[in-house]
Design an enzyme around this catalytic site. Structure first.
Site, mmCIF file in Angstrom:
data_model
loop_
_atom_site.group_PDB
_atom_site.id
_atom_site.type_symbol
_atom_site.label_atom_id
_atom_site.label_comp_id
_atom_site.label_asym_id
_atom_site.label_seq_id
_atom_site.Cartn_x
_atom_site.Cartn_y
_atom_site.Cartn_z
ATOM 1 C CB CYS A 115 32.607 44.324 35.443
ATOM 2 S SG CYS A 115 32.159 43.708 37.075
ATOM 3 C CE LYS A 170 40.929 44.367 32.033
ATOM 4 N NZ LYS A 170 39.988 43.247 32.151
ATOM 5 C CG HIS A 206 40.020 39.043 30.298
ATOM 6 N ND1 HIS A 206 39.411 38.982 31.527
ATOM 7 C CD2 HIS A 206 40.706 37.881 30.174
ATOM 8 C CE1 HIS A 206 39.712 37.839 32.117
ATOM 9 N NE2 HIS A 206 40.491 37.158 31.306
#
Length: 612
Positions: free
Chosen positions: A358, A397, A427
């Site tokens: 995030c 993640k 990512h």
């Protein structure tokens, strides 16, 4: 001959292209050929509506009307002839619209109904009407699982819930260790636990990577890890829980990581956990189009521990979600480990994911999200602690790093594998990049080799089956799809059938109908439920308008960071769906949910930053 296309603009066929003025004039005339823009009274009504919106907003008009995906071309969402002009120097639109107005009408609280009434269908005599055939069909089954019970909420609010495993682990972290490690470092594990923390074969280049568990010699009594306080030398027993009745193996024998249920999702299509838009009705849409794995929206661990109903709602699971996980965000091992134990005992999931990707400031400045990549000690304590208390696989993640040109994921991934995670998703952008520029798939391929044999899923810029094929050729175990699913949820079908789907405007409108029905089923069909469904529909429309129909493109496929130009669709509805004007999104919502309340306003949660 194809017309020249500006850099960063999607290649739409010349005969469909239009100017901004032509586009909005066509929509104002309701798609009628040769129709007039509108009477003076209608124009005055529109202007009055804009003034009402202006008075309710605290942000400058140029920023207020900019949608999620527009703003890079310097044009506001006002119709042709608007008086407001863009400033010559405009600040980059990044992150969230933090100052957006509250969109919850005041009359909700004034006419609020008891849930027992809103969840019932009343007939004559105010008796609940029951469809007996439907009731028999679903008898003993639950459409939606992972609800927060009043009893559990009371336990959490009064701090009466027992976190036995988490407390034992955290006590081990707080004590100094004889091996020279600091008390704050995650070295508080017994030798037996270290041996079983990773049951994979040794990997080259990992140095101290643990091998497969060494079983005790014959005649030696194994010391059950569940009764050992991590960090106490010699495996000294420290179980404070006294049992009543027979003791089973499950009570005393700790589940080794190699004995946990495996997360067998290699090669499957994974719908990313999407804040705000990744709600349960949207996930149902994606499941219908072929998503294999779904994950709930990011949930803040401290809010879950406090028993907040709004946060627990993010954990709900529809019965069609056969492989489902939840994603947790937190910055400290105590709250994250306790939250993992809480969920392990109270909800049904197939895996738990840690959000270390995030980028938003609110999370980052508190040490969560991407910040954990720079706090390796806390990161290790969180992963080890959560893995210890969970009976389901733990996944992580991450992004490539925090700074744009300094990649650190390749250094962290081997550690994540050693700490006990079952899978990592990468990512291909840094925190500073957020969603700008292209994802670095070459770096993702490099990290996939380093992660082996732990599965690594790649994420970033997938909007077509060609993108998905190229990604799979990079050696990743699978792909996670985020914005691509928001722009066109039928992307999962395209990937599985290896084709471009020239979906019609009526088919797309049917998808919106289904979402609306799912939303009313999930959030309720009373006034509050209708407006909540409208809010999430509008958030989704801020992404859907980026889609350009296949039949209108000069060449395929559409790229995710190419900005749609103004163009005329093949019918009025297709043109309306291409509008990046908030007023037109509201018009679509009114076709499905009826007129908006008086002085209704809407500003997308996320600013535009992907087309720069």
């Amino acid at each position: 001959m194809a017309a020249a296309v500006a850099a960063g603009v999607a290649p739409v066929r010349a005969r469909f292209l239009a100017s901004k003025e032509q586009f909005h004039a066509y929509l104002r005339a309701r798609g009628e050929p040769g129709g007039q823009v509108g009477s003076e009274e209608e124009e005055e009504e529109v202007e009055e509506k804009k003034e009402d919106v202006d008075s309710c907003q605290s942000e400058p008009p140029a920023k207020r009307v900019r949608s999620e995906d527009l703003g890079q071309d310097g044009e506001s969402r006002e119709d042709a002839g608007a008086e407001e002009k863009e400033p010559t120097e405009r600040k980059r639109a990044r992150g969230q619209n933090k100052s957006r107005p509250c969109m919850k009408p005041n009359h909700y609280e004034q006419s609020r109904l008891c849930p027992s009434v809103t969840q019932a269908h009343l007939g004559d005599g105010y008796q609940n009407i029951i469809n007996t055939d439907l009731a028999k069909q679903w008898e003993g089954k639950s459409l939606v699982r992972n609800n927060l019970s009043k009893d559990l909420q009371h336990q959490l609010r009064k701090r009466k819930f027992s976190f036995r495993k988490a407390d034992e682990y955290l006590r081990g972290l707080a004590k100094p260790h004889g091996d020279g490690g600091k008390g704050g470092k995650a070295t508080g594990h017994s030798p037996e636990e270290r041996e079983v923390s990773n049951c994979t074969t040794p990997q080259e280049g990992l140095g101290d990577s643990p091998e497969c568990p060494v079983l005790p010699e014959q005649g030696e009594d194994p010391k059950p890890d569940a009764l050992q306080s991590p960090g106490l030398p010699g495996g000294e027993e420290a179980s404070s829980t006294k049992t009543v009745g027979p003791v089973t193996d499950e009570d005393v024998v700790k589940l080794r990581s190699c004995e946990k249920k495996k997360l067998e999702i290699q090669g499957k299509l994974y719908l990313a956990p999407l804040t705000t838009c990744g709600n349960l009705p949207f996930r149902r849409i994606c499941k219908r189009f072929g998503a294999d794995v779904t994950c709930g929206e990011m949930a803040v661990c401290t809010n879950l521990l406090q028993g907040q109903s709004s946060e627990w709602a993010l954990l709900k699971r529809h019965h069609t979600e056969d492989i489902f996980g939840v994603q947790l965000e937190g910055a400290f091992p105590d709250t994250m480990t306790k939250c993992a134990e809480l969920l392990n005992q109270t909800i049904e999931v197939d895996f738990v994911d840690i959000n270390v990707g995030c980028p938003i400031d609110l999370v980052y400045k508190k040490g969560g999200g991407c910040a954990l990549m720079t706090r390796s000690n806390k990161f290790e304590q969180i992963v080890r602690g959560m893995n210890l208390v969970l009976d389901v696989p733990l996944t992580v993640k991450i992004r490539t790093g925090v700074q744009e040109k300094i990649n650190v994921a390749h250094k962290i991934i081997p550690k994540i594998r050693e700490w006990g995670a079952s899978m990592v998703t990468l990512h291909g952008r840094s925190r500073e990049q957020r969603y700008t520029r292209g994802a670095d798939w070459d770096y993702i391929a490099e990290c996939a080799k380093i992660a082996s044999p732990m599965p690594l899923f790649g994420n970033g810029d997938i909007l077509s089956y060609e993108d998905a094929n190229r990604a799979m050729q990079m050696g990743v175990s699978g792909i996670m799809i985020a914005r691509g699913a928001l722009i066109k949820p039928w992307l999962f079908t395209e990937i599985k059938e290896q084709r471009h789907w020239d979906i019609s405007s009526s088919e797309r409108f049917d998808i919106l109908k289904d979402f609306t029905n799912y939303g009313l089923e999930h959030w309720g069909s009373d006034t509050q439920g209708v407006e909540k469904t409208r809010k999430f529909l509008l958030e989704w429309l801020s992404f859907l308008c980026r889609y350009i129909p296949v039949g209108l493109l000069e060449h395929l496929p559409q790229k995710i960071n190419e900005r749609p130009p103004y163009y005329m669709g093949r019918d009025y509805l297709e043109t309306l769906m291409a509008s990046q004007n908030v007023d037109d999104w509201i018009k679509i919502s009114e076709l499905l949910l009826g007129p908006v309340p008086t002085s209704f306003t809407f500003l997308p949660k996320h600013k535009a930053n992907s087309y720069r």
